[in-house]
Scaffold this motif. Structure first.
Motif, mmCIF file in Angstrom:
data_model
loop_
_atom_site.group_PDB
_atom_site.id
_atom_site.type_symbol
_atom_site.label_atom_id
_atom_site.label_comp_id
_atom_site.label_asym_id
_atom_site.label_seq_id
_atom_site.Cartn_x
_atom_site.Cartn_y
_atom_site.Cartn_z
ATOM 1 N N VAL A 2 -58.474 -32.933 -29.635
ATOM 2 C CA VAL A 2 -57.031 -33.141 -29.458
ATOM 3 C C VAL A 2 -56.252 -31.824 -29.481
ATOM 4 C CG1 VAL A 2 -57.118 -35.462 -30.428
ATOM 5 C CG2 VAL A 2 -56.600 -33.536 -31.931
ATOM 6 N N ARG A 3 -56.879 -30.781 -30.000
ATOM 7 C CA ARG A 3 -56.199 -29.481 -30.012
ATOM 8 C C ARG A 3 -56.042 -28.898 -28.603
ATOM 9 N NH1 ARG A 3 -56.691 -27.061 -35.348
ATOM 10 N NH2 ARG A 3 -58.057 -28.307 -36.686
ATOM 11 N N PHE A 4 -56.926 -29.320 -27.713
ATOM 12 C CA PHE A 4 -56.949 -28.709 -26.384
ATOM 13 C C PHE A 4 -56.404 -29.618 -25.288
ATOM 14 C CE2 PHE A 4 -60.508 -27.029 -28.919
ATOM 15 C CZ PHE A 4 -60.137 -25.695 -28.967
ATOM 16 N N ALA A 5 -56.285 -30.899 -25.556
ATOM 17 C CA ALA A 5 -55.785 -31.843 -24.550
ATOM 18 C C ALA A 5 -54.263 -31.799 -24.502
ATOM 19 C CB ALA A 5 -56.267 -33.249 -24.883
ATOM 20 N N PRO A 6 -53.667 -32.131 -23.346
ATOM 21 C CA PRO A 6 -52.199 -32.192 -23.241
ATOM 22 C C PRO A 6 -51.633 -33.181 -24.263
ATOM 23 C CG PRO A 6 -53.208 -32.297 -21.073
ATOM 24 C CD PRO A 6 -54.327 -32.412 -22.059
ATOM 25 N N ARG A 7 -50.544 -32.794 -24.916
ATOM 26 C CA ARG A 7 -50.006 -33.618 -25.997
ATOM 27 C C ARG A 7 -49.594 -35.006 -25.516
ATOM 28 N NH1 ARG A 7 -51.394 -32.687 -30.771
ATOM 29 N NH2 ARG A 7 -49.439 -33.413 -31.690
ATOM 30 N N LYS A 8 -49.027 -35.081 -24.320
ATOM 31 C CA LYS A 8 -48.603 -36.384 -23.805
ATOM 32 C C LYS A 8 -49.804 -37.302 -23.620
ATOM 33 C CE LYS A 8 -45.628 -38.482 -20.299
ATOM 34 N NZ LYS A 8 -44.751 -38.227 -19.125
ATOM 35 N N LEU A 9 -50.910 -36.750 -23.148
ATOM 36 C CA LEU A 9 -52.120 -37.537 -22.949
ATOM 37 C C LEU A 9 -52.689 -37.990 -24.290
ATOM 38 C CD1 LEU A 9 -54.409 -38.657 -21.186
ATOM 39 C CD2 LEU A 9 -55.504 -36.388 -21.326
ATOM 40 N N VAL A 10 -52.717 -37.080 -25.255
ATOM 41 C CA VAL A 10 -53.224 -37.412 -26.594
ATOM 42 C C VAL A 10 -52.420 -38.560 -27.194
ATOM 43 C CG1 VAL A 10 -53.407 -36.567 -28.972
ATOM 44 C CG2 VAL A 10 -54.176 -35.129 -27.076
ATOM 45 N N THR A 11 -51.109 -38.490 -27.047
ATOM 46 C CA THR A 11 -50.241 -39.530 -27.597
ATOM 47 C C THR A 11 -50.477 -40.867 -26.914
ATOM 48 O OG1 THR A 11 -48.577 -37.839 -28.073
ATOM 49 C CG2 THR A 11 -47.850 -40.126 -28.143
ATOM 50 N N GLN A 12 -50.652 -40.832 -25.599
ATOM 51 C CA GLN A 12 -50.878 -42.076 -24.871
ATOM 52 C C GLN A 12 -52.223 -42.709 -25.236
ATOM 53 O OE1 GLN A 12 -48.648 -43.767 -23.040
ATOM 54 N NE2 GLN A 12 -50.215 -45.366 -23.102
ATOM 55 N N ILE A 13 -53.234 -41.885 -25.415
ATOM 56 C CA ILE A 13 -54.543 -42.400 -25.829
ATOM 57 C C ILE A 13 -54.454 -43.021 -27.216
ATOM 58 C CG2 ILE A 13 -56.896 -41.744 -26.460
ATOM 59 C CD1 ILE A 13 -56.765 -39.650 -24.215
ATOM 60 N N ALA A 14 -53.730 -42.355 -28.114
ATOM 61 C CA ALA A 14 -53.548 -42.899 -29.463
ATOM 62 C C ALA A 14 -52.829 -44.248 -29.393
ATOM 63 C CB ALA A 14 -52.751 -41.922 -30.321
ATOM 64 N N ARG A 15 -51.835 -44.342 -28.527
ATOM 65 C CA ARG A 15 -51.111 -45.620 -28.371
ATOM 66 C C ARG A 15 -52.062 -46.723 -27.912
ATOM 67 N NH1 ARG A 15 -45.889 -47.678 -26.871
ATOM 68 N NH2 ARG A 15 -46.185 -49.923 -26.643
ATOM 69 N N SER A 16 -52.905 -46.413 -26.945
ATOM 70 C CA SER A 16 -53.794 -47.434 -26.402
ATOM 71 C C SER A 16 -54.820 -47.903 -27.439
ATOM 72 C CB SER A 16 -54.506 -46.920 -25.157
ATOM 73 O OG SER A 16 -55.405 -45.864 -25.463
ATOM 74 N N THR A 17 -55.266 -46.998 -28.314
ATOM 75 C CA THR A 17 -56.238 -47.390 -29.326
ATOM 76 C C THR A 17 -55.597 -48.202 -30.447
ATOM 77 O OG1 THR A 17 -56.006 -45.326 -30.577
ATOM 78 C CG2 THR A 17 -57.706 -45.405 -28.867
ATOM 79 N N HIS A 18 -54.300 -47.983 -30.669
ATOM 80 C CA HIS A 18 -53.600 -48.705 -31.727
ATOM 81 C C HIS A 18 -53.139 -50.088 -31.296
ATOM 82 C CE1 HIS A 18 -52.389 -44.756 -33.995
ATOM 83 N NE2 HIS A 18 -53.667 -45.058 -34.132
ATOM 84 N N GLU A 19 -53.051 -50.326 -30.015
ATOM 85 C CA GLU A 19 -52.530 -51.604 -29.530
ATOM 86 C C GLU A 19 -53.493 -52.754 -29.819
ATOM 87 O OE1 GLU A 19 -51.675 -50.735 -25.432
ATOM 88 O OE2 GLU A 19 -49.544 -50.463 -25.848
ATOM 89 N N VAL A 20 -52.940 -53.874 -30.145
ATOM 90 C CA VAL A 20 -53.724 -55.094 -30.347
ATOM 91 C C VAL A 20 -53.858 -55.785 -29.009
ATOM 92 C CG1 VAL A 20 -53.800 -57.348 -31.454
ATOM 93 C CG2 VAL A 20 -52.967 -55.374 -32.739
ATOM 94 N N LYS A 21 -55.085 -55.916 -28.558
ATOM 95 C CA LYS A 21 -55.342 -56.542 -27.261
ATOM 96 C C LYS A 21 -55.369 -58.059 -27.405
ATOM 97 C CE LYS A 21 -55.962 -52.419 -25.588
ATOM 98 N NZ LYS A 21 -54.956 -51.765 -24.757
ATOM 99 N N LYS A 22 -54.649 -58.734 -26.547
ATOM 100 C CA LYS A 22 -54.579 -60.198 -26.597
ATOM 101 C C LYS A 22 -55.486 -60.813 -25.538
ATOM 102 C CE LYS A 22 -49.881 -60.163 -28.406
ATOM 103 N NZ LYS A 22 -48.482 -60.626 -28.214
#
Length: 268
Positions: free
Chosen positions: A248-268
């Motif tokens: 995560v130190r080397f990836a674009p911050r916007k991408l890191v944040t979006q990936i974190a969002r997707s992992t935190h989401e509860v899939k229905k």
């Protein structure tokens, strides 16, 4: 249960959030290594059971302090109580903490203010109070429990992730300041760990946790304890967690944040 204090001349570890999870497992390890214990938690019944068990099994002294660290005056109360009892703390373990889950504009403000007090303010306050004596004596250890959530923004857990980022940066900074004082600071950054945390926050069914094999609290505690005793500043249990923390130190911050969002989401 009657607590005795005849052997407070041994080294003593103070552990917050000691009634369950990583805090309890750390208490087990310190007890096995014949440290006397000061256990802090708001679950007094559980602390009493732990104290009875440890005193009988390990022959150590255990002092229970039943306090709620979401109350601002509690760190000073803990420090004063131990001073009055002439109990010197050799190892401070700031483990207490909790999280919540959901969109920030919809989550409960009162709960988040308590979270800031427990995760961040009380941790800082206790460290400030006990660190001075450690430095004056030229000896002591501090273990702060953060999370791999500290390494990136955490949409749907915005406040929790921010508190863990603070713990990581704060610990690294004072570890540097304390070089050559005889006092060391270690910050433990576990990934998802088997505990009641995920059910209480409501994210047990998130993509991050669903059908994933998590590390046990016992394993995390053992790794954290070894790192503490080896004077390691940052301890990240698990190879995968270490790799992700570096990536995560080397990836674009916007991408890191979006990936974190997707992992935190509860899939229905």
């Amino acid at each position: 249960m009657k607590t005795t204090y005849q052997s407070w001349h041994k080294q003593t570890a103070l552990i917050t959030g000691a009634a369950s999870g990583i805090g309890y497992e750390l208490a087990c390890i310190f007890a096995c290594d014949t440290y006397n214990l000061v256990l802090v938690d708001k679950n007094g019944q559980k602390l009493s059971e732990i104290a009875d068990k440890f005193q009988q099994k390990f022959g150590i002294s255990v002092k229970n302090i039943v306090k709620d660290l979401s109350i601002a005056s509690v760190p000073e109360e803990i420090f004063t109580e131990l001073q009055q009892a002439s109990i010197k703390v050799d190892v401070l373990v700031n483990n207490a903490g909790f999280g919540n889950y959901g969109l920030f504009n919809e989550t409960d403000l009162t709960a988040e203010l308590k979270m800031l007090q427990v995760n961040l303010v009380s941790l800082t306050h206790l460290t400030k109070l006990f660190l001075k004596d450690m430095v004056n004596q030229g000896d002591g250890k501090i273990l702060n429990v953060a999370s791999t959530a500290a390494f990136q923004p955490g949409p749907l857990m915005a406040v929790y992730s921010a508190t863990k980022a603070y713990i990581l940066l704060f610990s690294e900074a004072i570890a540097n300041e304390l070089a050559d004082t005889g006092v060391t600071v270690t910050v433990l950054c576990p990934g998802p760990t088997e505990s009641a945390f995920h059910e209480t926050t409501g994210m047990a069914d998130s993509e991050l946790l669903r059908e994933k094999k998590m590390m046990t609290a016992e394993t995390v505690a053992k790794i954290g304890y070894r790192g503490l005793m080896a004077n390691t500043t940052v301890v990240i249990p698990g190879v995968k967690n270490k790799i992700l923390a570096e990536l995560v130190r080397f990836a674009p911050r916007k991408l890191v944040t979006q990936i974190a969002r997707s992992t935190h989401e509860v899939k229905k």
